[in-house]
Design an enzyme around this catalytic site. Structure first.
Site, PDB file in Angstrom:
ATOM      1  N   ASP A   1       0.874  -1.166   0.000  1.00 22.52           N
ATOM      2  CA  ASP A   1       0.000   0.000   0.000  1.00 22.52           C
ATOM      3  C   ASP A   1       0.918   1.225   0.000  1.00 22.52           C
ATOM      4  O   ASP A   1       2.118   1.116   0.262  1.00 22.52           O
ATOM      5  CB  ASP A   1      -0.885  -0.046   1.248  1.00 22.52           C
ATOM      6  CG  ASP A   1      -1.737   1.192   1.415  1.00 22.52           C
ATOM      7  OD1 ASP A   1      -2.347   1.626   0.430  1.00 22.52           O
ATOM      8  OD2 ASP A   1      -1.776   1.737   2.536  1.00 22.52           O
TER       9      ASP A   1
ATOM     10  N   ASP B   1      -0.196   5.041   1.143  1.00 17.72           N
ATOM     11  CA  ASP B   1      -0.436   5.999   2.226  1.00 17.72           C
ATOM     12  C   ASP B   1      -0.289   5.338   3.593  1.00 17.72           C
ATOM     13  O   ASP B   1      -0.894   4.297   3.866  1.00 17.72           O
ATOM     14  CB  ASP B   1      -1.838   6.592   2.111  1.00 17.72           C
ATOM     15  CG  ASP B   1      -2.015   7.441   0.860  1.00 17.72           C
ATOM     16  OD1 ASP B   1      -1.047   7.583   0.096  1.00 17.72           O
ATOM     17  OD2 ASP B   1      -3.128   7.948   0.649  1.00 17.72           O
TER      18      ASP B   1
ATOM     19  N   ASN C   1      -8.908  -1.646   3.651  1.00 17.42           N
ATOM     20  CA  ASN C   1      -8.957  -1.933   2.215  1.00 17.42           C
ATOM     21  C   ASN C   1      -7.739  -2.722   1.727  1.00 17.42           C
ATOM     22  O   ASN C   1      -7.677  -3.116   0.562  1.00 17.42           O
ATOM     23  CB  ASN C   1      -9.112  -0.640   1.402  1.00 17.42           C
ATOM     24  CG  ASN C   1      -7.939   0.301   1.549  1.00 17.42           C
ATOM     25  OD1 ASN C   1      -7.368   0.442   2.629  1.00 17.42           O
ATOM     26  ND2 ASN C   1      -7.571   0.969   0.475  1.00 17.42           N
TER      27      ASN C   1
END
Length: 247
Positions: free
Chosen positions: A40, A42, A200
């Protein structure tokens, strides 16, 4: 405390939420050679949430951050929250993108060396983000990663439109991208590791051999195979059984 094998699921969940790095892995997982490592962006490769940085420029940081936190904790559907946050950015000058990249983006501790070490070991490193392409491109290229995937940041007449692409990269899309890359590499999912911090990221972590929660939300730490809570991103190397030398 007894051996890890003697711990209940509840005890292991509490252990992962503590202020230590916890890796509950099988010998096979530790010894296996992993060829694809997906990250990922961020709060994983960089310290910021780029949509929050954009919101600061638009003067709607509080509203966007509240929606972001709700989504990352799994309290709101990602697509719904994403569309709501982006809508608040309508009319922002697109020049702020370069300003944020130059002035506000900082890499997480150990990011450069971790990616370099993984590349040295022959791993393909991929950035898969629910954020935006301009930032993903900058981060991936700065770290020397092999590829990146993110959402387009739609602009018109030099302004952000506040609209989203119909193909949003949410958690399910992240998992599909991981599977597609593994298939293109002709490798099994047992050779894949995924690293993230938010709800997510759970779908891609679930289909990989090892899911690493990096300074993650509680729901992610509990479900991950390894939880890096204290060290920098080099903790990913520790979780994979690799040596990490600061040189």
């Amino acid at each position: 405390m007894g051996q890890v094998s003697e711990l209940t699921d509840e005890q292991m969940a509490e252990l992962k939420k503590s202020h230590i790095d916890v890796h509950i892995l099988s010998i096979a997982q530790v010894l296996r050679r992993h060829k694809l490592i997906c990250f990922d962006m961020d709060s994983t490769l960089i310290n910021q949430e780029v949509i929050v940085e954009l919101a600061k420029m638009a003067g709607v940081a509080d509203k966007v951050e509240k929606i972001t936190e709700s989504a990352m904790h799994g309290e709101m559907d990602f697509n719904e929250s994403f569309a709501k946050r982006v809508a608040l950015l309508e009319g922002v000058d697109s020049l702020v993108i370069d300003e944020i990249i130059k002035e506000r983006i900082s890499f997480c501790q150990g990011a450069y060396t971790t990616i370099k070490a993984l590349k040295h070991k022959g791993c393909r490193t991929v950035l898969i983000s629910g954020g935006f392409t301009p930032f993903a491109k900058y981060v991936a290229q700065s770290l020397g990663m092999d590829e990146y995937h993110a959402n387009p940041l739609l602009c018109a007449d030099g302004k952000l439109t506040g609209k989203v692409d119909k193909h949003i990269i949410d958690g399910k899309a992240k998992a599909r991208i991981v599977a597609r890359i593994a298939d293109a590499m002709a490798i099994d999912m047992e050779e894949v590791v995924c690293v993230g911090d938010g709800a997510n990221d759970l779908p891609m972590m679930a289909i990989s051999d090892i899911g690493v929660a990096y300074k993650a939300k509680p729901i992610v730490r509990v479900k991950a195979d390894a939880a890096v809570n204290i060290t920098g991103l080099e903790g990913v190397l520790y979780a994979l059984g690799h040596r990490f030398d600061k040189r």
